[in-house]
Design an enzyme around this catalytic site. Structure first.
Site, short mmCIF file in Angstrom:
data_model
loop_
_atom_site.label_atom_id
_atom_site.label_comp_id
_atom_site.label_asym_id
_atom_site.label_seq_id
_atom_site.Cartn_x
_atom_site.Cartn_y
_atom_site.Cartn_z
N LYS A 37 0.87 -1.04 -0.28
CA LYS A 37 0.03 0.00 -0.10
C LYS A 37 0.82 1.39 -0.20
O LYS A 37 2.05 1.16 0.45
CB LYS A 37 -1.02 -0.09 1.16
CG LYS A 37 -2.01 0.85 1.05
CD LYS A 37 -3.10 0.07 0.18
CE LYS A 37 -4.60 0.61 0.28
NZ LYS A 37 -5.39 -0.16 -0.52
P1 NAD Z 1 -13.01 6.97 -3.73
O1 NAD Z 1 -12.09 8.27 -3.54
O2 NAD Z 1 -13.34 6.79 -5.11
O3 NAD Z 1 -14.24 7.39 -2.98
C1 NAD Z 1 -14.23 7.33 -1.38
C2 NAD Z 1 -15.80 8.08 -1.20
O4 NAD Z 1 -15.64 7.93 0.24
C3 NAD Z 1 -16.11 9.37 -1.81
O5 NAD Z 1 -17.58 9.29 -1.94
C4 NAD Z 1 -15.39 10.26 -0.44
O6 NAD Z 1 -16.42 11.31 -0.77
C5 NAD Z 1 -16.15 9.42 0.63
N1 NAD Z 1 -15.34 9.72 1.72
C6 NAD Z 1 -14.20 10.10 2.01
N2 NAD Z 1 -14.06 10.25 3.24
C7 NAD Z 1 -15.39 10.08 3.98
C8 NAD Z 1 -15.75 10.36 5.41
N3 NAD Z 1 -15.15 10.71 6.19
N4 NAD Z 1 -17.29 10.11 5.47
C9 NAD Z 1 -18.07 9.54 4.63
N5 NAD Z 1 -17.69 9.51 3.21
C10 NAD Z 1 -16.30 9.70 3.01
O7 NAD Z 1 -12.42 5.83 -3.17
P2 NAD Z 1 -12.72 4.23 -3.53
O8 NAD Z 1 -11.61 3.74 -4.59
O9 NAD Z 1 -13.93 3.92 -3.95
O10 NAD Z 1 -12.43 3.48 -2.03
C11 NAD Z 1 -13.42 3.39 -1.11
C12 NAD Z 1 -13.01 2.27 -0.23
O11 NAD Z 1 -13.05 1.25 -0.95
C13 NAD Z 1 -11.48 2.46 0.56
O12 NAD Z 1 -11.74 2.00 1.67
C14 NAD Z 1 -10.73 1.83 -0.50
O13 NAD Z 1 -9.44 1.22 0.32
C15 NAD Z 1 -11.65 0.46 -0.74
N6 NAD Z 1 -11.12 -0.36 -1.85
C16 NAD Z 1 -10.97 0.27 -3.20
C17 NAD Z 1 -10.78 -0.32 -4.30
C18 NAD Z 1 -10.68 0.07 -5.71
O14 NAD Z 1 -10.50 -0.56 -6.60
N7 NAD Z 1 -10.65 1.40 -6.03
C19 NAD Z 1 -10.50 -1.67 -4.06
C20 NAD Z 1 -10.56 -2.25 -2.86
C21 NAD Z 1 -10.84 -1.59 -1.88
#
Ligand code: NAD
Length: 420
Positions: A111
């Protein structure tokens, strides 16, 4: 292992530690094996200085942790968020080791992140942060060393800059990063992959408990890449997603009816947030978690379900699309309340599976169509889900413990075969 959680002690580290040790206990791993499996292979902290658009010099901190390479090159996202620090990155890197092992893809776990706040930065400032960060860590990256991907606040554009920065030093190397735009060697279906995996895991569990998806009431915290695509795909299955949120706040349909997800996505594209979507009432992120619903999908950040709010949760199923959203005490409370938790290393594994397909396509100069990507993804998710569900049922243990048990066993075996 008993974990006493104070509000100050809640951290992603507490969560992975507890999940690992519970699994290690069931596997009978020695303290030496545990030490080897827990300690990260490599940790890097770098200075990321950039000039802001107004000329001010800003110095951010950048981190990359390669937790394990026992089963293959390290693999894991890059996150831009003010809360990024070495502990957070280390625990997320470890979680990636277990996730890639559970998915049975030939990667380890990594990471990275920079402690900047993209909500206050311009596109060119983000480009400078991305390029500077990669310029400082490029020598430990590469298709057979460590392959980054998008995570919170990073997207296809950032991965394009990662590719360009890496390739300018090492020659054209599309397999050095995944989650790229299609025109730069990205894979069909990668953008939706994590949300699709979440939808698949939820629907497979529903089949097992003989529940239809039709009219299933769903609330989603975090309407970013993962949350919005999971919501859209679940809507296509007939589910009613009636509440969603982002960092600026949440919305819930006035009559608790389904939100038109594509229109909400379009609203976010134009307005930058879900808030003020027509026909909705505002709701705080905290209140959204406690809505009466069938499935709650935390899809934002870690540690949002704690011993403080778990007793008030009314969802029947929690599908962990975010990484590490549930603290150990909250897990125990949810288990006592009979709420099923579909664990993160299974529920959000779709992203890394399609990243693996992207890496294969880049190395072999192939281009798969979306039907092939989605059907292969379904195959990987089905296998991982079945393995977890069968162990959970045989051993009468929660899905999370079963998932970690399978994953830790695979990595322990790889370490044993390699020798110290
Ligand atoms: P992203 O940046 O596209 O979206 C994150 C979302 O969460 C946004 O809508 C943001 O406004 C919201 N957010 C941020 N802080 C917040 C808070 N304090 N309260 C409420 N909402 C909040 O990110 P993503 O890629 O969708 O990732 C989201 C989660 O999924 C993370 O935990 C990430 O580690 C996990 N994840 C992502 C992937 C991927 O392929 N992108 C894969 C596995 C896991």
């Amino acid at each position: 292992m008993a974990v006493t959680e104070t509000l100050q002690s809640i951290s992603p580290t507490t969560i992975v530690d507890r999940n690992f040790h519970l699994a290690a206990e069931r596997l009978g791993l020695s303290s030496e094996q545990r030490k080897l499996l827990k300690s990260p292979f490599r940790e890097i902290k770098v200075e990321v200085p950039i000039r802001l658009d107004d000329g001010e010099l800003k110095v951010f901190n950048g981190y990359r942790v390669q937790h394990s390479g026992a089963r293959g090159p390290a693999k894991g996202g890059i996150r831009f968020h003010p809360s990024v620090d070495i502990d957070e990155v280390r625990s997320l890197a470890e979680a990636m080791t277990w996730k890639t092992a559970l998915a049975n893809v030939p990667f380890g776990g990594a990471k990275g992140g920079v402690d900047c706040d993209p909500t206050t930065m311009s596109k060119s400032e983000l480009e400078r942060v991305t390029r500077k960060f990669i310029s400082r860590i490029h020598n430990v990256l590469g298709p057979y060393r460590d392959v980054p991907a998008p995570d919170v606040n990073t997207n296809e554009q950032c991965m394009a800059w990662v590719l360009d920065e890496f390739s300018s030093r090492h020659g054209y190397t599309p397999a050095c990063v995944t989650g790229k735009p299609l025109d730069l060697g990205g894979s069909q279906g990668r953008r939706q992959a994590t949300g699709r995996g979440t939808m698949l895991v939820i629907t497979k569990y529903l089949q097992d408990i003989n529940r239809s998806t039709l009219g299933l009431k769903i609330a989603v915290q975090g309407f970013g890449n993962v949350g919005s695509h999971a919501a859209l795909l679940l809507e296509e299955k007939g589910c009613h997603v009636f509440a969603v949120s982002d960092v600026y706040g949440g919305i819930v349909h006035k009559n608790r009816e389904p939100l038109p997800i594509r229109e909400v996505m379009e609203h976010v594209r134009k307005a930058g947030s879900v808030i003020e979507f027509p026909g909705t009432e505002p709701i705080t992120n905290d209140d959204l978690l406690e809505l009466d619903c069938d499935v709650l999908i935390p899809a934002a950040l870690e540690c949002v379900l704690t011993k403080a709010n778990a007793p008030r949760l009314k969802a029947r199923i929690v599908a962990e699309a975010a990484n590490l959203p549930t603290t150990p005490d909250a897990d125990d409370i949810l288990e006592r309340k009979g709420i099923t938790v579909l664990p993160d290393i299974l529920t959000n594994v779709g992203g890394v599976v399609v990243s693996y397909f992207e890496w294969i396509q880049n190395l072999q100069q192939e281009m798969w169509d979306e039907t092939r990507v989605n059907s292969e993804l379904d195959r990987y998710i089905t296998r991982a889900y079945r393995e977890v569900a069968e162990l959970a049922s045989q051993a009468r243990i929660p899905f999370k413990l079963a998932a970690y048990q399978i994953a830790v066993k695979r990595v322990a075996h790889a370490e044993e075969l390699r020798g110290v």
